[in-house]
Write an enzyme that holds these catalytic residues in place. Structure first.
Site, PDB file in Angstrom:
ATOM      1  CG  ASN A   9      37.679 -40.472  -9.084  1.00 46.62           C
ATOM      2  OD1 ASN A   9      37.171 -40.378 -10.207  1.00 46.62           O
ATOM      3  ND2 ASN A   9      37.486 -41.516  -8.289  1.00 46.62           N
ATOM      4  CD1 TRP A  10      37.258 -34.134 -11.490  1.00 40.23           C
ATOM      5  CD2 TRP A  10      36.310 -33.551 -13.446  1.00 40.23           C
ATOM      6  NE1 TRP A  10      37.798 -32.938 -11.897  1.00 40.23           N
ATOM      7  CE2 TRP A  10      37.251 -32.553 -13.084  1.00 40.23           C
ATOM      8  CE3 TRP A  10      35.597 -33.410 -14.633  1.00 40.23           C
ATOM      9  CZ2 TRP A  10      37.478 -31.435 -13.871  1.00 40.23           C
ATOM     10  CZ3 TRP A  10      35.829 -32.296 -15.429  1.00 40.23           C
ATOM     11  CH2 TRP A  10      36.760 -31.311 -15.040  1.00 40.23           C
ATOM     12  CG  HIS A  97      37.587 -45.787  -7.393  1.00 43.33           C
ATOM     13  ND1 HIS A  97      36.358 -46.044  -6.835  1.00 43.33           N
ATOM     14  CD2 HIS A  97      38.014 -44.623  -6.858  1.00 43.33           C
ATOM     15  CE1 HIS A  97      36.063 -45.055  -5.998  1.00 43.33           C
ATOM     16  NE2 HIS A  97      37.047 -44.180  -5.996  1.00 43.33           N
ATOM     17  CB  SER A 215      35.376 -38.197   3.415  1.00 44.61           C
ATOM     18  OG  SER A 215      34.237 -38.921   2.977  1.00 44.61           O
ATOM     19  N   GLY A 236      37.598 -37.076  -4.428  1.00 46.32           N
ATOM     20  CA  GLY A 236      36.364 -37.236  -5.205  1.00 46.32           C
ATOM     21  C   GLY A 236      35.538 -35.968  -5.150  1.00 46.32           C
ATOM     22  N   GLY A 237      34.515 -35.959  -4.293  1.00 48.51           N
ATOM     23  CA  GLY A 237      33.565 -34.842  -4.208  1.00 48.51           C
ATOM     24  C   GLY A 237      34.205 -33.462  -4.195  1.00 48.51           C
TER      25      GLY A 237
HETATM   26  P1  PGA Z   1      35.461 -38.834  -1.998  1.00 56.94           P
HETATM   27  O1  PGA Z   1      35.935 -39.906  -3.091  1.00 56.94           O
HETATM   28  O2  PGA Z   1      36.583 -37.821  -1.881  1.00 56.94           O
HETATM   29  O3  PGA Z   1      34.217 -38.209  -2.585  1.00 56.94           O
HETATM   30  O4  PGA Z   1      35.206 -39.557  -0.739  1.00 56.94           O
HETATM   31  C1  PGA Z   1      37.271 -40.309  -3.186  1.00 56.94           C
HETATM   32  C2  PGA Z   1      37.408 -41.332  -4.279  1.00 56.94           C
HETATM   33  O5  PGA Z   1      36.495 -42.137  -4.454  1.00 56.94           O
HETATM   34  O6  PGA Z   1      38.432 -41.368  -5.003  1.00 56.94           O
END
Ligand code: PGA
Length: 253
Positions: A9-10, A97, A215, A236-237
């Site tokens: 998820n960019w 989301h 995370s 995400g990140g």
């Molecule tokens: P994150 O985000 O891996 O940066 O915690 C995950 C997401 O929101 O899908």
């Protein structure tokens, strides 16, 4: 065996050139050292979807959107419909989301409509659920997740629900660097599967892919994915760096 999925998820990151570079880097790593048994999806911002779809034509990399409209078409300035996404070859879409629930006030009902639009246009919804920190502290996390699923998904029939992917993303773990422990993830994933079993029976529940998000990174993915009810991740990140994303894809036992 259930489908294992890692989806990136960019969010609202990258320019056109950065997006192009990242896609090439991920494809190169997958070509060198890919896995046939993990479905890999990137979800770039909408303006890059066509680019992503074109670049990945020859690759195993799949492309998903981050959102779509609950409406079919018409006077909804700024919105993007499922039909439009389908017409540029998009086959996945993140729906519900927590950032969209929080900043754009998306309701259970709207999310249900969005899932309906996605399914109508042959797009697999990656439906997100997850509790806030306060709700976990109060011991309400199971009730909260159950409500999110029941209100937006459980009106679907067996055929429709079997095309849905679930992402459990505890809100307190998203972008914080504090992931759910493997035990916390497994406990909630098993609970989610039990809800599907109760509502739709064992065959559908056993085939349901439930991703963990929040995370999840190259360091902790292996431990999280080792659990019997964790079928992959929504990242995400760590999906913004090709080498990290690739390591996560390679983190199944
Ligand atoms: P994150 O985000 O891996 O940066 O915690 C995950 C997401 O929101 O899908």
């Amino acid at each position: 065996m259930r489908t294992r999925i890692v989806a990136g998820n960019w969010k609202m990151n990258n320019t056109f050139r950065e997006a192009e570079k990242l896609i090439y880097e991920i494809m190169d790593l997958l070509a060198e050292n890919g896995t046939d048994d993990v479905t890999t999806v990137i979800c770039p911002p909408a303006v890059f979807l066509e680019l992503a779809h074109d670049l990945t034509r020859e690759s195993t990399l799949e492309v998903g959107a981050q959102n779509l409209s609950q409406f079919e078409k018409g006077a909804y300035t700024g919105e993007i419909s499922a039909r439009m996404l389908q017409s540029v070859g998009i086959s996945y879409c993140i729906i519900g989301h927590s950032e969209r629930r929080k900043y754009f006030n998306e309701t259970y009902q709207e999310l249900g409509q969005k899932v309906g639009q996605a399914l109508k246009h042959n797009i697999a919804p990656i439906f997100c659920c997850g509790e806030q920190l306060r709700e976990r502290e109060e011991g309400a996390h199971f009730t909260v997740v159950e409500k999110q699923l029941a209100e937006s998904l459980f009106h679907l029939d067996a055929d429709a629900i079997s095309r849905v992917i679930i992402a459990y993303e505890p809100v307190w773990a998203i972008g914080t660097g504090v992931n759910a422990t493997p035990d916390q993830a497994q406990e909630m994933h098993a609970y989610i599967r039990s809800l599907f079993r109760k509502k739709y029976g064992g065959t559908i529940a056993d085939a349901l892919s439930i991703l963990y998000g929040g995370s999840c990174n190259a360091e902790n993915a292996r431990e999280l994915f080792a659990n019997p009810d964790v079928d992959g991740g929504l990242i995400g990140g760590a999906s913004l760096k090709a080498s990290d994303f690739h390591r996560i894809i390679r983190s199944f036992g």
